[in-house]
Design a protein around this motif. Structure first.
Motif, mmCIF file in Angstrom:
data_model
loop_
_atom_site.group_PDB
_atom_site.id
_atom_site.type_symbol
_atom_site.label_atom_id
_atom_site.label_comp_id
_atom_site.label_asym_id
_atom_site.label_seq_id
_atom_site.Cartn_x
_atom_site.Cartn_y
_atom_site.Cartn_z
ATOM 1 N N THR A 237 0.921 -1.460 0.076
ATOM 2 C CA THR A 237 0.107 -0.009 0.049
ATOM 3 C C THR A 237 0.773 1.191 0.143
ATOM 4 O O THR A 237 0.279 2.289 -0.431
ATOM 5 N N VAL A 238 1.934 1.308 0.349
ATOM 6 C CA VAL A 238 3.052 2.412 0.430
ATOM 7 C C VAL A 238 4.185 2.235 -0.427
ATOM 8 O O VAL A 238 5.145 3.199 -0.249
ATOM 9 N N SER A 239 4.244 1.089 -0.964
ATOM 10 C CA SER A 239 5.384 0.965 -1.729
ATOM 11 C C SER A 239 6.832 1.080 -1.333
ATOM 12 O O SER A 239 7.591 1.793 -1.623
ATOM 13 N N ARG A 240 6.804 0.218 -0.252
ATOM 14 C CA ARG A 240 7.955 0.387 0.568
ATOM 15 C C ARG A 240 8.542 -1.083 1.043
ATOM 16 O O ARG A 240 7.609 -1.864 0.818
ATOM 17 N N ILE A 241 9.912 -1.343 1.315
ATOM 18 C CA ILE A 241 10.225 -2.327 2.051
ATOM 19 C C ILE A 241 10.355 -1.983 3.441
ATOM 20 O O ILE A 241 11.305 -0.943 3.601
ATOM 21 N N TYR A 242 10.039 -2.570 4.447
ATOM 22 C CA TYR A 242 10.454 -2.407 5.893
ATOM 23 C C TYR A 242 11.422 -3.276 6.151
ATOM 24 O O TYR A 242 11.429 -4.509 6.051
ATOM 25 N N VAL A 243 12.469 -2.754 7.044
ATOM 26 C CA VAL A 243 13.590 -3.495 7.350
ATOM 27 C C VAL A 243 13.218 -3.631 8.935
ATOM 28 O O VAL A 243 13.172 -2.661 9.717
ATOM 29 N N ILE A 244 13.584 -4.767 9.389
ATOM 30 C CA ILE A 244 13.193 -5.520 10.858
ATOM 31 C C ILE A 244 14.508 -6.069 11.356
ATOM 32 O O ILE A 244 14.747 -6.861 10.708
ATOM 33 N N ASP A 245 15.017 -5.411 12.381
ATOM 34 C CA ASP A 245 16.077 -6.205 13.242
ATOM 35 C C ASP A 245 15.616 -7.263 13.631
ATOM 36 O O ASP A 245 14.651 -7.633 14.296
ATOM 37 N N VAL A 246 15.984 -8.449 13.389
ATOM 38 C CA VAL A 246 15.760 -10.236 13.646
ATOM 39 C C VAL A 246 15.943 -10.176 15.298
ATOM 40 O O VAL A 246 14.722 -11.026 15.637
ATOM 41 N N THR A 247 16.856 -9.518 15.666
ATOM 42 C CA THR A 247 17.137 -9.996 17.231
ATOM 43 C C THR A 247 16.135 -9.072 18.215
ATOM 44 O O THR A 247 15.356 -9.660 18.924
ATOM 45 N N SER A 248 16.056 -7.709 17.893
ATOM 46 C CA SER A 248 15.399 -6.947 18.625
ATOM 47 C C SER A 248 13.991 -6.780 18.346
ATOM 48 O O SER A 248 13.043 -6.069 19.041
ATOM 49 N N LEU A 249 13.401 -7.066 16.967
ATOM 50 C CA LEU A 249 12.309 -6.945 16.570
ATOM 51 C C LEU A 249 11.758 -5.358 16.568
ATOM 52 O O LEU A 249 10.584 -5.362 16.782
ATOM 53 N N VAL A 250 12.614 -4.675 16.145
ATOM 54 C CA VAL A 250 12.354 -3.222 15.896
ATOM 55 C C VAL A 250 12.601 -2.939 14.446
ATOM 56 O O VAL A 250 13.533 -3.481 13.737
ATOM 57 N N THR A 252 13.800 -0.705 11.526
ATOM 58 C CA THR A 252 15.052 0.293 11.589
ATOM 59 C C THR A 252 15.068 1.206 10.622
ATOM 60 O O THR A 252 15.662 2.270 10.650
ATOM 61 N N ARG A 253 14.381 0.886 9.428
ATOM 62 C CA ARG A 253 14.164 1.903 8.486
ATOM 63 C C ARG A 253 13.023 1.304 7.314
ATOM 64 O O ARG A 253 12.704 0.233 7.481
ATOM 65 N N HIS A 254 12.875 2.178 6.348
ATOM 66 C CA HIS A 254 12.144 1.637 4.946
ATOM 67 C C HIS A 254 13.025 2.055 3.772
ATOM 68 O O HIS A 254 13.575 3.017 3.727
ATOM 69 N N ILE A 255 12.635 1.385 2.662
ATOM 70 C CA ILE A 255 13.273 1.446 1.554
ATOM 71 C C ILE A 255 12.141 1.702 0.419
ATOM 72 O O ILE A 255 11.373 0.828 0.153
ATOM 73 N N PRO A 256 12.286 2.869 -0.576
ATOM 74 C CA PRO A 256 11.176 2.969 -1.271
ATOM 75 C C PRO A 256 11.435 1.940 -2.353
ATOM 76 O O PRO A 256 12.669 2.001 -2.755
ATOM 77 N N PRO A 306 22.743 2.062 4.969
ATOM 78 C CA PRO A 306 22.952 1.478 6.296
ATOM 79 C C PRO A 306 21.510 0.886 6.359
ATOM 80 O O PRO A 306 20.373 1.225 5.871
ATOM 81 N N LEU A 307 21.269 -0.588 6.686
ATOM 82 C CA LEU A 307 19.961 -1.245 7.100
ATOM 83 C C LEU A 307 19.381 -0.870 8.301
ATOM 84 O O LEU A 307 18.365 -1.067 8.671
ATOM 85 N N ASP A 308 20.515 -0.469 9.439
ATOM 86 C CA ASP A 308 20.187 -0.271 10.983
ATOM 87 C C ASP A 308 19.734 1.012 11.299
ATOM 88 O O ASP A 308 19.406 1.395 12.575
ATOM 89 N N ARG A 309 19.715 1.814 10.349
ATOM 90 C CA ARG A 309 19.389 3.360 10.660
ATOM 91 C C ARG A 309 18.905 4.084 9.416
ATOM 92 O O ARG A 309 19.292 3.663 8.481
ATOM 93 N N ASP A 310 18.107 5.218 9.657
ATOM 94 C CA ASP A 310 17.765 5.751 8.355
ATOM 95 C C ASP A 310 18.492 6.838 8.110
ATOM 96 O O ASP A 310 18.558 8.077 8.324
ATOM 97 N N GLU A 311 19.676 6.445 7.211
ATOM 98 C CA GLU A 311 20.542 7.206 6.892
ATOM 99 C C GLU A 311 20.746 6.654 5.499
ATOM 100 O O GLU A 311 21.352 5.774 5.131
#
Length: 350
Positions: A237-250, A252-256, A306-311
């Motif tokens: 619905t928003v044309s993105r990939i969401y990135v989830i930290d497998v350990t913390s289940l948080v 971390t960012r999205h990718i258009p 980076p996958l672990d932060r929005d940068e």
């Protein structure tokens, strides 16, 4: 050294599978379009010896494809509305979810025939099988749960009728679980839900689940980065990939990506992700000088930011396929034994 990768895009609107040859990073060439049945769905699943299978949802069949000849070999009748599938480790059996029959078909790949159907619940979709071949997890879209099947009777004795459902793991009746992926370590199952703004994560040891909020409905596909540290989830619905930290289940960012992302596969050798853009509309990109056209794969260099932060911004490019691409998978021809490649090549030349 040049690689010998093939990407297979399931193009629902065309009734075809597009084949993209990949010889290296950024080196893609469309080499074939394979005609299959009506409304193919789900990714092409391959045995180690290069037999590929894809669901023909409107014809109640699955097509077998040859990864070398790039042709349809045969069609096998299954239940009504086949949607998803998985090959049982060992390559003898294939499981197919029948969305119209509320069942899972067991197909014997030596006999090339359906040998059993397992009742499973209303409108099952995509699935995954553990690496030991003993357990399958199936999204039951219509009933809002994940069905856990014990495959031991099949894998140890060839008894398809002995497959049993050992648990129905609740997601939510209104969430509509669509697809799932088992983490590389095997300890968790990540579930994408089309009508819930969260990903469900199941502990394989206890069958207990928890939610990871992504903020929007439209979850479609899940894959993991080569190091296993991050789960990638397409949200249509928003044309993105969401990135989830497998350990913390948080998150971390999205990718258009392109419009209406559905299928997703990661090339572990060069850290590249491929996403099918199912929407028929063109969407402007936040990436400079790149518009995401319909009927393409978005190719993303996962190491470019980076996958672990929005940068930073990820490097991406489009690859054109057929109409309505819903899924994408890949097969490495170099994994075939040399004698098998030669035998098939000789057959093609003849």
């Amino acid at each position: 050294m040049a690689r010998n990768i093939q990407l297979f895009s399931t193009d629902t609107d065309d009734g075809t599978v597009s084949v993209i040859a990949k010889t290296g990073r950024g080196e893609h060439r469309r080499v074939e379009t394979i005609r299959v049945g009506n409304a193919p769905r789900g990714g092409v699943k391959f045995t180690k010896d290069g037999r590929g299978f894809v669901c023909n949802t409107s014809q109640n069949t699955i097509s077998e494809l040859d990864a070398v000849a790039l042709t349809e070999v045969r069609r096998i009748e299954v239940g009504h509305g086949p949607r998803g599938m998985a090959i049982v480790p060992g390559g003898r059996y294939l499981l197919v979810s029948n969305s119209g029959s509320n069942s899972v078909s067991v197909v014997d790949l030596e006999l090339n025939v359906e040998i059993h159907q397992v009742p499973i619940g209303r409108d099952p979709r995509h699935m995954g099988i553990t690496s030991d071949g003993r357990t399958a997890y199936v999204c039951v879209w219509g009933d809002g749960h994940v069905s856990k099947l014990d495959l031991t009777a099949l894998t140890e004795g060839g008894d398809a009728a002995g497959i049993t459902e050992v648990a129905q793991i609740d997601v939510d009746a209104s969430a509509h679980p669509y697809s799932l992926a088992i983490s590389p370590c095997g300890s968790r199952v990540f579930v994408a839900n089309t009508q819930a703004p969260y990903v469900t994560v199941i502990d394989t040891a206890t069958d207990r689940s928890q939610r990871v909020d992504v903020g929007f409905i439209g979850g479609r596909a899940i894959a993991f980065t080569p190091d296993g540290r991050h789960a990638l989830v397409t949200v249509e619905t928003v044309s993105r990939i969401y990135v989830i930290d497998v350990t913390s289940l948080v998150v971390t960012r999205h990718i258009p990506v392109g419009a209406g992302p559905r299928g997703l596969v990661v090339d572990a050798q060069d850290d590249t992700a491929y996403v099918t853009n199912f929407s028929r509309a063109t969407v402007m990109s936040v990436t400079p000088d790149l518009d995401y056209d319909p009927n393409t794969l978005t190719v993303i260099d996962l190491g470019s930011a980076p996958l672990d932060r929005d940068e930073g911004t990820f490097v991406a490019e489009p690859v054109y396929v057929g109409f309505g691409p819903c899924s994408v998978t890949m097969f490495d021809l170099d994994t075939l034994p040399a004698d098998e490649r030669q035998r098939r090549a000789s057959h093609i030349d003849a």
